[in-house]
Design a protein around this motif. Structure first.
Motif, mmCIF file in Angstrom:
data_model
loop_
_atom_site.group_PDB
_atom_site.id
_atom_site.type_symbol
_atom_site.label_atom_id
_atom_site.label_comp_id
_atom_site.label_asym_id
_atom_site.label_seq_id
_atom_site.Cartn_x
_atom_site.Cartn_y
_atom_site.Cartn_z
ATOM 1 N N THR A 250 -0.681 -1.823 4.283
ATOM 2 C CA THR A 250 -1.511 -1.480 3.137
ATOM 3 C C THR A 250 -2.633 -2.493 2.950
ATOM 4 O OG1 THR A 250 0.373 -0.432 2.006
ATOM 5 C CG2 THR A 250 -1.508 -1.067 0.641
ATOM 6 N N SER A 270 -0.108 -8.024 -4.805
ATOM 7 C CA SER A 270 -0.352 -8.056 -3.361
ATOM 8 C C SER A 270 0.332 -9.235 -2.688
ATOM 9 C CB SER A 270 -1.858 -8.085 -3.078
ATOM 10 O OG SER A 270 -2.436 -9.296 -3.535
ATOM 11 N N SER A 276 0.992 -6.164 3.518
ATOM 12 C CA SER A 276 -0.225 -5.882 2.765
ATOM 13 C C SER A 276 -1.221 -7.020 2.919
ATOM 14 C CB SER A 276 0.090 -5.685 1.280
ATOM 15 O OG SER A 276 0.419 -6.911 0.656
#
Length: 319
Positions: A250, A270, A276
Motif C-alpha cells: 500500500t 502508516s 506500506s
C-alpha cells in the motif's frame, strides 16, 4: 453509456466506457462505470473508490490519465450518494447504517462487474472516505488486489481537541437521543476563495458545475449516524490485530496542507501498517486528484513508480 452519465466540454466523457447499475447484497441499486484503456499494451484495471459526496463524473480526468497508461478503470457511486440509491427520506443527507455496507458493496462490485469484464491484475486507487473503505475491506481483498494507493485517507480530523473515540461517544449519545439522522452541517461552500479542497480554480469550478447542473448528484453534510460509523471503522482498522491481517502492498499519500482530514493521524497509521509506504505532498490540499498540476503530477509520478507496468506511459498524461 451517455444515458447514465453527465458530461460537458469542460469535463468530457472518457473513451471506451460502459455503464449501468448493479444490485448490492440488500438490493440497493448502485451506479457504476468501467472503461477500457486507450493505450496498449493493456496492463490491468484500477478500481477507484470515491470520497464522500463524490460522483463518477468527478473522476473523468483521472480515468483518462489511467487509460493513457494502459490501465482500465472500474468505479461506482457509493450507496447513498451520486446516482446510486439514497438511504433515508431526506436524500440530501449523507447516511449509512454501517461502513461494512460500503465494504460489502466493494466485494459485490468486484464479483459482479470487475472479475467478469475487466482485465487483471487489479489495483485500488481510493480517496478519503474511499480509502477508509479500502482499508476496512483489505483483509478480504488479499490475493485479489495487487496494490492499493490511498489518497488522504479519512483516519481523523485536524482538530486534535477531539479524539476519534470522543467523537464516537458524542455521536452515540446523539443517536440514542433519536438524532442519528440529523445533518451535522448544512452549509455548502461554493466559493473558490474559501474552499479547503483544492488550490486549482479550474478544477474547482468544473466540479462545482457538475453539482450545479445536476443537483440530484449532490449531498449536504453527513448525518450523526454516518459520523459514528466512520469513527467505528477508523477504530477497527487501527486495531493491531486487524492491521496484522492487511497484506496488500500500500502507498499512502498525504496532503501537507490538508484541513479536511488529519495528516498527523495518517502518518501515525502508516508507521504501523505492514507493507506500506508514505508520501506527503507538501502544500497540497485534501483533493489531490483535483489539485493544481504542480501537486497532482507529484502524485502521478509516485503512482507510476508504485503501480507495476505504468511507468512507460508517464509521458502520456491526459491534458
Amino acid at each position: 453509456m451517455t444515458d447514465h452519465f453527465f458530461h460537458s466540454s469542460d469535463n468530457p466523457l472518457p473513451d471506451n466506457g460502459v455503464g449501468g447499475y448493479f444490485s448490492a447484497r440488500d438490493g440497493k441499486q448502485l451506479r457504476y462505470a468501467r472503461f477500457s484503456p486507450t493505450a496498449r499494451p493493456a496492463k490491468g484495471t484500477v478500481i477507484v473508490l470515491q470520497g464522500r459526496n463524490e460522483t463518477i463524473e468527478k473522476y473523468f480526468e483521472t480515468i483518462a490519465d489511467l487509460s493513457a497508461r494502459g490501465l482500465g478503470t472500474a468505479i461506482f457511486d457509493l450507496r447513498g450518494q451520486g446516482a446510486s440509491d439514497r438511504l433515508i427520506r431526506n436524500q440530501n443527507y449523507g447516511y449509512v447504517k454501517s461502513f461494512h455496507d460500503y465494504a460489502d458493496d466493494l466485494g459485490t462490485f468486484f464479483k459482479q462487474i470487475v472479475l467478469p469484464d475487466c482485465r487483471g491484475p487489479y489495483y485500488i486507487l481510493a480517496h478519503s472516505t474511499g480509502a477508509l473503505i479500502a482499508l476496512l475491506a483489505a483483509p478480504q481483498l488479499v490475493n485479489r488486489i495487487e496494490r492499493m494507493v490511498l489518497l488522504t485517507p479519512f483516519l481523523g480530523i485536524p482538530d486534535e481537541r477531539y479524539s476519534i473515540k470522543t467523537i464516537q461517544r458524542m455521536a452515540t449519545a446523539l443517536q440514542l437521543a433519536g438524532l442519528g439522522r440529523i445533518c451535522i452541517t448544512r452549509r455548502h461552500k461554493k466559493d473558490f476563495e474559501t474552499n479547503l479542497l483544492t488550490s486549482d480554480p479550474l478544477r474547482f469550478h468544473r466540479n462545482s458545475q457538475i453539482h450545479d447542473d445536476h443537483p440530484h448528484l449532490r449531498l449536504k453534510g453527513p448525518t450523526v449516524r454516518w459520523l459514528k460509523q466512520a469513527c467505528k471503522a477508523i477504530l477497527k482498522i487501527s486495531d493491531p490485530n486487524f492491521m496484522a491481517r492487511m497484506h496488500i502492498p500500500t502507498l499512502i499519500v498525504a496532503a501537507g496542507a490538508d484541513q479536511i482530514v488529519s495528516t498527523r493521524a495518517i502518518v501515525h497509521f502508516s508507521r504501523h501498517l505492514r507493507l506500506s509506504s508514505l508520501l506527503t505532498i507538501d502544500g497540497a490540499r485534501h483533493e489531490l486528484l483535483q489539485e493544481a498540476d504542480f501537486y497532482r503530477e507529484q502524485f502521478l509520478a509516485a503512482f507510476d513508480a508504485f503501480v507495476p507496468g505504468s511507468e512507460e506511459c508517464h509521458d502520456n498524461l491526459a491534458a
